[in-house]
Scaffold this motif. Structure first.
Motif, PDB file in Angstrom:
ATOM      1  N   PHE A 172       0.861  -1.173   0.000  1.00 18.31           N
ATOM      2  CA  PHE A 172       0.000   0.000   0.000  1.00 18.31           C
ATOM      3  C   PHE A 172       0.903   1.230   0.000  1.00 18.31           C
ATOM      4  O   PHE A 172       1.950   1.246   0.646  1.00 18.31           O
ATOM      5  N   PHE A 173       0.503   2.272  -0.714  1.00 11.24           N
ATOM      6  CA  PHE A 173       1.308   3.480  -0.848  1.00 11.24           C
ATOM      7  C   PHE A 173       0.941   4.480   0.253  1.00 11.24           C
ATOM      8  O   PHE A 173       0.014   5.279   0.100  1.00 11.24           O
ATOM      9  N   VAL A 174       1.676   4.418   1.349  1.00 13.04           N
ATOM     10  CA  VAL A 174       1.496   5.320   2.486  1.00 13.04           C
ATOM     11  C   VAL A 174       2.883   5.672   3.014  1.00 13.04           C
ATOM     12  O   VAL A 174       3.872   5.036   2.655  1.00 13.04           O
ATOM     13  N   ASP A 175       2.947   6.667   3.877  1.00  8.52           N
ATOM     14  CA  ASP A 175       4.177   6.919   4.607  1.00  8.52           C
ATOM     15  C   ASP A 175       3.827   7.467   5.986  1.00  8.52           C
ATOM     16  O   ASP A 175       2.682   7.793   6.269  1.00  8.52           O
ATOM     17  N   TYR A 176       4.837   7.524   6.849  1.00  2.39           N
ATOM     18  CA  TYR A 176       4.626   7.929   8.241  1.00  2.39           C
ATOM     19  C   TYR A 176       5.180   9.332   8.456  1.00  2.39           C
ATOM     20  O   TYR A 176       6.304   9.641   8.038  1.00  2.39           O
ATOM     21  N   ARG A 177       4.402  10.160   9.110  1.00  2.00           N
ATOM     22  CA  ARG A 177       4.813  11.502   9.506  1.00  2.00           C
ATOM     23  C   ARG A 177       4.815  11.556  11.027  1.00  2.00           C
ATOM     24  O   ARG A 177       3.763  11.376  11.653  1.00  2.00           O
ATOM     25  N   PRO A 178       5.986  11.767  11.636  1.00  2.00           N
ATOM     26  CA  PRO A 178       6.060  11.788  13.102  1.00  2.00           C
ATOM     27  C   PRO A 178       5.012  12.711  13.726  1.00  2.00           C
ATOM     28  O   PRO A 178       4.807  13.835  13.274  1.00  2.00           O
ATOM     29  N   LEU A 179       4.343  12.184  14.739  1.00  2.00           N
ATOM     30  CA  LEU A 179       3.293  12.834  15.519  1.00  2.00           C
ATOM     31  C   LEU A 179       2.005  13.109  14.731  1.00  2.00           C
ATOM     32  O   LEU A 179       0.996  13.434  15.326  1.00  2.00           O
ATOM     33  N   LEU A 180       2.031  12.991  13.431  1.00  2.00           N
ATOM     34  CA  LEU A 180       0.817  13.178  12.634  1.00  2.00           C
ATOM     35  C   LEU A 180       0.206  11.854  12.227  1.00  2.00           C
ATOM     36  O   LEU A 180      -0.993  11.729  12.118  1.00  2.00           O
ATOM     37  N   GLY A 181       1.051  10.868  11.949  1.00  2.00           N
ATOM     38  CA  GLY A 181       0.547   9.544  11.635  1.00  2.00           C
ATOM     39  C   GLY A 181       0.815   9.102  10.221  1.00  2.00           C
ATOM     40  O   GLY A 181       1.792   9.486   9.591  1.00  2.00           O
ATOM     41  N   ILE A 182      -0.106   8.299   9.722  1.00  2.64           N
ATOM     42  CA  ILE A 182       0.015   7.699   8.403  1.00  2.64           C
ATOM     43  C   ILE A 182      -0.568   8.661   7.373  1.00  2.64           C
ATOM     44  O   ILE A 182      -1.728   9.050   7.461  1.00  2.64           O
ATOM     45  N   ARG A 183       0.277   9.022   6.409  1.00  2.00           N
ATOM     46  CA  ARG A 183      -0.187   9.911   5.340  1.00  2.00           C
ATOM     47  C   ARG A 183      -0.693   9.046   4.192  1.00  2.00           C
ATOM     48  O   ARG A 183       0.015   8.192   3.669  1.00  2.00           O
ATOM     49  N   ILE A 184      -1.956   9.287   3.841  1.00  2.00           N
ATOM     50  CA  ILE A 184      -2.619   8.524   2.786  1.00  2.00           C
ATOM     51  C   ILE A 184      -2.900   9.481   1.629  1.00  2.00           C
ATOM     52  O   ILE A 184      -3.549  10.516   1.818  1.00  2.00           O
ATOM     53  N   ALA A 185      -2.393   9.146   0.482  1.00  2.96           N
ATOM     54  CA  ALA A 185      -2.593   9.961  -0.711  1.00  2.96           C
ATOM     55  C   ALA A 185      -3.392   9.144  -1.724  1.00  2.96           C
ATOM     56  O   ALA A 185      -2.827   8.336  -2.449  1.00  2.96           O
ATOM     57  N   PRO A 186      -4.697   9.323  -1.768  1.00  2.15           N
ATOM     58  CA  PRO A 186      -5.519   8.443  -2.590  1.00  2.15           C
ATOM     59  C   PRO A 186      -5.281   8.573  -4.092  1.00  2.15           C
ATOM     60  O   PRO A 186      -5.737   7.737  -4.850  1.00  2.15           O
ATOM     61  N   TYR A 187      -4.529   9.561  -4.542  1.00  2.66           N
ATOM     62  CA  TYR A 187      -4.268   9.652  -5.976  1.00  2.66           C
ATOM     63  C   TYR A 187      -3.390   8.501  -6.458  1.00  2.66           C
ATOM     64  O   TYR A 187      -3.236   8.285  -7.652  1.00  2.66           O
ATOM     65  N   PHE A 188      -2.823   7.713  -5.525  1.00  2.18           N
ATOM     66  CA  PHE A 188      -2.092   6.504  -5.909  1.00  2.18           C
ATOM     67  C   PHE A 188      -3.034   5.360  -6.257  1.00  2.18           C
ATOM     68  O   PHE A 188      -2.630   4.379  -6.856  1.00  2.18           O
ATOM     69  N   TYR A 189      -4.279   5.473  -5.848  1.00  2.00           N
ATOM     70  CA  TYR A 189      -5.243   4.398  -6.056  1.00  2.00           C
ATOM     71  C   TYR A 189      -6.155   4.753  -7.212  1.00  2.00           C
ATOM     72  O   TYR A 189      -6.517   5.900  -7.406  1.00  2.00           O
ATOM     73  N   ASN A 190      -6.545   3.760  -7.966  1.00  2.00           N
ATOM     74  CA  ASN A 190      -7.345   4.001  -9.155  1.00  2.00           C
ATOM     75  C   ASN A 190      -8.841   3.899  -8.917  1.00  2.00           C
ATOM     76  O   ASN A 190      -9.619   4.512  -9.613  1.00  2.00           O
ATOM     77  N   ILE A 191      -9.221   3.088  -7.942  1.00  2.00           N
ATOM     78  CA  ILE A 191     -10.646   2.881  -7.706  1.00  2.00           C
ATOM     79  C   ILE A 191     -10.930   2.929  -6.209  1.00  2.00           C
ATOM     80  O   ILE A 191     -10.055   2.690  -5.380  1.00  2.00           O
ATOM     81  N   LEU A 192     -12.165   3.232  -5.892  1.00  2.00           N
ATOM     82  CA  LEU A 192     -12.578   3.351  -4.495  1.00  2.00           C
ATOM     83  C   LEU A 192     -12.384   2.050  -3.735  1.00  2.00           C
ATOM     84  O   LEU A 192     -12.058   2.061  -2.548  1.00  2.00           O
ATOM     85  N   ASP A 193     -12.536   0.916  -4.401  1.00  2.00           N
ATOM     86  CA  ASP A 193     -12.329  -0.383  -3.740  1.00  2.00           C
ATOM     87  C   ASP A 193     -10.925  -0.508  -3.171  1.00  2.00           C
ATOM     88  O   ASP A 193     -10.728  -1.128  -2.126  1.00  2.00           O
ATOM     89  N   GLU A 194      -9.931   0.070  -3.851  1.00  2.00           N
ATOM     90  CA  GLU A 194      -8.552   0.006  -3.362  1.00  2.00           C
ATOM     91  C   GLU A 194      -8.385   0.828  -2.087  1.00  2.00           C
ATOM     92  O   GLU A 194      -7.673   0.432  -1.168  1.00  2.00           O
ATOM     93  N   VAL A 195      -9.041   1.981  -2.036  1.00  2.00           N
ATOM     94  CA  VAL A 195      -9.003   2.813  -0.823  1.00  2.00           C
ATOM     95  C   VAL A 195      -9.647   2.045   0.333  1.00  2.00           C
ATOM     96  O   VAL A 195      -9.103   1.983   1.439  1.00  2.00           O
ATOM     97  N   GLU A 196     -10.786   1.444   0.078  1.00  2.00           N
ATOM     98  CA  GLU A 196     -11.486   0.688   1.114  1.00  2.00           C
ATOM     99  C   GLU A 196     -10.668  -0.519   1.568  1.00  2.00           C
ATOM    100  O   GLU A 196     -10.627  -0.829   2.762  1.00  2.00           O
ATOM    101  N   ALA A 197      -9.998  -1.189   0.638  1.00  2.00           N
ATOM    102  CA  ALA A 197      -9.154  -2.336   0.999  1.00  2.00           C
ATOM    103  C   ALA A 197      -8.019  -1.895   1.917  1.00  2.00           C
ATOM    104  O   ALA A 197      -7.700  -2.580   2.892  1.00  2.00           O
ATOM    105  N   MET A 198      -7.422  -0.755   1.633  1.00  2.00           N
ATOM    106  CA  MET A 198      -6.342  -0.247   2.471  1.00  2.00           C
ATOM    107  C   MET A 198      -6.857   0.089   3.880  1.00  2.00           C
ATOM    108  O   MET A 198      -6.226  -0.251   4.876  1.00  2.00           O
ATOM    109  N   MET A 199      -8.003   0.726   3.954  1.00  2.00           N
ATOM    110  CA  MET A 199      -8.552   1.095   5.253  1.00  2.00           C
ATOM    111  C   MET A 199      -8.939  -0.147   6.053  1.00  2.00           C
ATOM    112  O   MET A 199      -8.727  -0.197   7.272  1.00  2.00           O
TER     113      MET A 199
END
Length: 106
Positions: A68-95
């Motif tokens: 999954f295309f995410v990264d960690y930002r100290p004290l903020l958490g997991i940064r999720i950039a949905p433009y890496f995903y092509n369909i809503l199902d991929e976003v839901e699968a990651m969550m």
């Protein structure tokens, strides 16, 4: 074409926020679309800041290992950039994967 991309991105961002709330994550990004641009940052708050950061980092590391295309930002958490995903199902699968990882670490 750009209009369709904007609509899809908005739908994905809204889905991330909704599922993060539902799955017990804290959304650290402003919820208003004009303020959060194209990424959402979430973390899991449980106990001390150190414990929360450790758990959130572990979830992020495990998501990355699962490609999954995410990264960690100290004290903020997991940064999720949905433009890496092509369909809503991929976003839901990651969550859903985030929720499972959180439950396994508790």
């Amino acid at each position: 074409m750009a209009h369709l991309y904007t609509e899809l991105l908005s739908l994905e961002l809204t889905s991330i926020i909704t599922l993060a709330d539902e799955f017990g994550f804290t959304v650290n990004t402003p919820r208003e679309p004009v303020k959060h641009r194209s990424t959402i940052t979430v973390n899991y708050i449980n106990g001390s800041i150190e414990d929360s950061c450790r758990i959130t980092q572990r979830i992020c590391k495990d998501l990355i290992s699962r490609r999954f295309f995410v990264d960690y930002r100290p004290l903020l958490g997991i940064r999720i950039a949905p433009y890496f995903y092509n369909i809503l199902d991929e976003v839901e699968a990651m969550m859903l994967e985030m929720r499972l990882l959180k439950e396994n670490l508790m």
